[in-house]
Design a protein around this motif. Structure first.
Motif: not given
Length: 277
Positions: A78, A89, A200, A204
């Motif tokens: 990131i 990303d 996200l 992640t």
């Protein structure tokens, strides 16, 4: 529309009958599916409505989109650029998913590398003692903290950045104020639309590497940015199209407008949310 009306008139043999009147129909702006309303499970197990993002907030730079990426960071990293107000990303094949972000003062107080060591759904928030001491009229009432929920300034999700095993107090999180995305705010870190941080967050993993660019790195990678009268930043090369006049830049971002006044920085203040840490 004018050409279409002319061709229609010619087809009917009416071209010589006088001026052709045209009617302009406003074009409806469609909110992309990823920014439509959602229903999420709140911290107490009850549903929480996530409103759709208004089309007015979905500027070209604010919308999530897949873009070419020429940085050196490995896929899965990131990359936060507080000065260009975007988050990447990094993907395979020289591409990245780019998100628009709002940036507070704390968002420019850290640079370099770290890792995501914690993830929280509907995180709680507590102002620091320094915030309370500095602005007791605003933060003292929240000294015991604000539980996670629809009114929490960290929004629906938060990613916590650590370096060397220690909390940097740098957060990538949601927001209860979608109008702030793409702009500078009085304080806080890096915030995204609720829909963006939710997706996200799911993608992640703990241990994900994060790179936060310095002003010099932002300038080298994104070029010089200028701030529009609405408070957004755009590449200086796009200034003419937006009727914004660029001035000599001392840093990565220059705030200028066509109004004959000294450059100023646009700050969007959102009570409580503006001081998230």
């Amino acid at each position: 529309m004018r050409l279409a009306s002319l061709f229609s008139a010619l087809a009917l043999g009416l071209a010589a009958c006088g001026p052709t009147q045209t009617t302009t129909t406003p074009t409806a702006v469609t909110v992309p599916a990823i920014y439509q309303a959602r229903v999420d499970q709140g911290p107490d197990g009850n549903p929480i409505d996530i409103p759709a993002v208004r089309a007015a907030y979905l500027t070209e730079r604010n919308q999530r989109q897949r873009v070419p990426y020429n940085g050196t960071e490995a896929p899965g990293t990131i990359v936060v650029d507080p000065y260009a107000r975007v988050l990447y990303d990094v993907l395979e094949g020289g591409e990245a998913m780019r998100f628009g972000v709002a940036v507070g003062r704390a968002g420019t107080g850290f640079e370099g590398s770290g890792v995501i060591a914690l993830k929280r759904r509907w995180p709680s928030w507590t102002p620091t003692q320094n915030m309370i001491n500095t602005s007791p009229e605003l933060y003292a009432q929240f000294a015991r903290g604000v539980a996670g929920g629809a009114d929490n300034p960290l929004g629906s999700r938060a990613l916590y950045l650590y370096r060397g095993g220690k909390d940097t107090y740098y957060r990538i999180h949601g927001t209860m104020d979608p109008s702030s995305i793409g702009k500078a705010t009085s304080a806080g870190c890096i915030r995204l639309f609720q829909q963006d941080i939710m997706d996200l967050f799911d993608e992640t993993e703990i241990g994900t590497n994060v790179k936060v660019r310095s002003p010099a790195e932002s300038l080298a990678m994104e070029g010089r940015m200028i701030e529009t009268p609405e408070g957004y930043v755009v590449p200086a090369n796009d200034a003419a199209a937006l009727q914004v006049q660029a001035a000599p830049a001392a840093g990565a971002v220059t705030t200028t407008t066509t109004v004959a006044s000294a450059p100023t920085t646009t700050i969007t203040t959102s009570p409580v949310e503006s001081a998230v840490r």
